[in-house]
Each structure stands twice: as C-alpha cells, then as structure tokens.
Design a protein around this motif. Structure first.
Motif, PDB file in Angstrom:
ATOM      1  N   GLU A 189       0.827  -1.209   0.000  1.00  0.00           N
ATOM      2  CA  GLU A 189       0.000   0.000   0.000  1.00  0.00           C
ATOM      3  C   GLU A 189       0.863   1.261   0.000  1.00  0.00           C
ATOM      4  O   GLU A 189       0.387   2.342   0.299  1.00  0.00           O
ATOM      5  CB  GLU A 189      -0.977  -0.001   1.184  1.00  0.00           C
ATOM      6  CG  GLU A 189      -0.433  -0.527   2.501  1.00  0.00           C
ATOM      7  CD  GLU A 189       0.390   0.454   3.282  1.00  0.00           C
ATOM      8  OE1 GLU A 189       0.487   1.617   2.856  1.00  0.00           O
ATOM      9  OE2 GLU A 189       0.951   0.066   4.304  1.00  0.00           O
ATOM     10  N   GLY A 190       2.148   1.111  -0.350  1.00  0.00           N
ATOM     11  CA  GLY A 190       3.015   2.269  -0.513  1.00  0.00           C
ATOM     12  C   GLY A 190       4.021   2.420   0.596  1.00  0.00           C
ATOM     13  O   GLY A 190       5.231   2.462   0.348  1.00  0.00           O
TER      14      GLY A 190
ATOM     15  N   LEU B 209      -3.561   0.541  -6.169  1.00  0.00           N
ATOM     16  CA  LEU B 209      -2.264   0.574  -6.845  1.00  0.00           C
ATOM     17  C   LEU B 209      -2.229  -0.271  -8.114  1.00  0.00           C
ATOM     18  O   LEU B 209      -1.320  -0.107  -8.934  1.00  0.00           O
ATOM     19  CB  LEU B 209      -1.155   0.086  -5.894  1.00  0.00           C
ATOM     20  CG  LEU B 209      -0.988   0.823  -4.567  1.00  0.00           C
ATOM     21  CD1 LEU B 209       0.196   0.248  -3.798  1.00  0.00           C
ATOM     22  CD2 LEU B 209      -0.788   2.316  -4.792  1.00  0.00           C
TER      23      LEU B 209
ATOM     24  N   ASN C 182      -1.549   1.025 -11.631  1.00  0.00           N
ATOM     25  CA  ASN C 182      -0.207   1.527 -11.930  1.00  0.00           C
ATOM     26  C   ASN C 182       0.726   0.444 -12.462  1.00  0.00           C
ATOM     27  O   ASN C 182       1.771   0.763 -13.038  1.00  0.00           O
ATOM     28  CB  ASN C 182       0.423   2.133 -10.672  1.00  0.00           C
ATOM     29  CG  ASN C 182      -0.353   3.313 -10.135  1.00  0.00           C
ATOM     30  OD1 ASN C 182      -0.976   4.051 -10.896  1.00  0.00           O
ATOM     31  ND2 ASN C 182      -0.327   3.495  -8.825  1.00  0.00           N
TER      32      ASN C 182
END
Length: 217
Positions: free
Chosen positions: A28-29, A88, A91
């Motif tokens: 999640e980054g 995400l 991407n």
C-alpha cells in the motif's frame, strides 16, 4: 510483523502453482520493505524467483519454451498484482512481465534511502504507546516498525567491532523507547528492567516484563 509473517506462511502450504493462492500482505506504498521480503520469499518457495530477478528472460516467440514461459510469467505477475492494494493495481497491471512489475514497484517505493519513509516510521515509533492494549501487540507493532526501518536504513559499518558497538547502542535506545511507551500501571516492572545487572536486549526486556505480568495474573 511476526503475526503478518505467520499469516503468510500459512498460505505456503500446500505448495501449489495456482495464481489464486493469496499473499496476505498487501502493498500500500508505505510498507514496501516488508511486502518485498514476503513476496520474494513466497515466489522463491514456488521456485519461480527467476521471473522477477532476471534469471528467466523472455525467450523468442518461436522458441519451444516460450509457451511455458508465458504461462508462468503470467502466473507470477498475478501473484504480484494480487498482493497489491486495489488502488495501486492500475499503476502496474499493464506491464507485460512480472520482472517489470517487480522493478517498477522497487523504483516507485524504494530508492535505496527512503528518507521520507524512514522519517515517518520513526515518528510512528516515538508516538506509539501501549495505551491499555496487550503487551504482545504493543511489542509486535514496535518490532514491525523497527524491522522496516532497518531494511530502509541498513547499518553502513564494515568493521565487526564497530557493528557490535552500533548494535549495542541501538538495542539500548529501543529498550528505552519500549519502556517509555508502557502503561503507567507497569512502572514497577519498568523499574525492574532498568535495575537489571546486565542491560537487556529488547527481546529480553519484553520477555522479562511479559513474565512479570503473567506471574501476577
């Protein structure tokens, strides 16, 4: 992190090549360090690591091995995509190979220093308190953050003596942080740890306090 790894290990058995077998850590980054380690371990356990590290490059379309490569590449890419937060996926979904997905995630979320991520992780460590929760959850949450920091900011020292000295200082700082976040009702146990003849590691400090808590139950 320990709980997270336990959940992931559960998904390793039985070993199967099905792309639907879940990896129970979602990118999640902010958790790239943990995610990448878990996913790499998972893919290695499936004997498909070559699809993300470059050992299995795409063969020519007319090569007899192309069909097998295409199927397995899609499978590994599926594992990667399915282990990402839904926000995400857009991407990365259009990359044709699993290696491109893997490399793009590394480029996006880990640049070798990750200064801003380390800063945010340290803030979370310093703000974390037991806050009436279980000692186990508080300890595991802290350990997860520290492992993420260690991954993003590895020890740069080469000399064994320097490494040992650095680790000793780091351990003391982490014990102090752990003790500081304990509930006030554990003041007497906190004092016990600080009076130990040999200053404990963070694992020893946790074991000592946990033992005292359960002895008094």
């Amino acid at each position: 992190m320990t709980e997270a790894l336990s959940r992931v290990q559960t998904s390793f058995s039985p070993i199967t090549d099905s792309p639907m077998v879940p990896i129970n850590i979602k990118l999640e980054g902010s958790n790239y360090g943990l995610w990448s380690q878990v996913v790499e371990m998972y893919i290695s356990g499936k004997d498909k690591l070559g699809y993300i590290n470059g050992d299995y490059p795409q063969p020519p379309d007319n090569d007899p091995s192309f069909r097998k490569w295409r199927t397995e590449n899609a499978m590994v890419k599926g594992w990667l995509i399915n282990s990402m937060d839904q926000s995400l996926v857009v991407n990365f979904i259009r990359y044709p190979t699993a290696k491109q997905v893997w490399d793009s995630a590394a480029t996006t979320y880990f640049d070798g220093t990750d200064t801003s991520q380390v800063y945010e992780l340290r803030r979370r460590v310093f703000r974390m308190k037991q806050a009436g929760g279980s000692i186990e959850k508080y300890y595991n949450d802290l350990q997860g953050l520290w492992r993420e920091i260690d991954f993003r900011r590895p020890n740069p020292m080469k000399c064994a003596t320097d490494i040992q000295s650095y680790n000793s200082i780091l351990q003391k700082e982490r014990v102090y942080t752990f003790l500081d976040g304990l509930d006030d009702r554990l003041d007497h146990v906190r004092s016990d740890v600080l009076r130990l003849k040999t200053f404990p590691s963070i694992e020893q400090a946790y074991a000592h306090i946990r033992g005292k808590i359960y002895d008094n139950m």
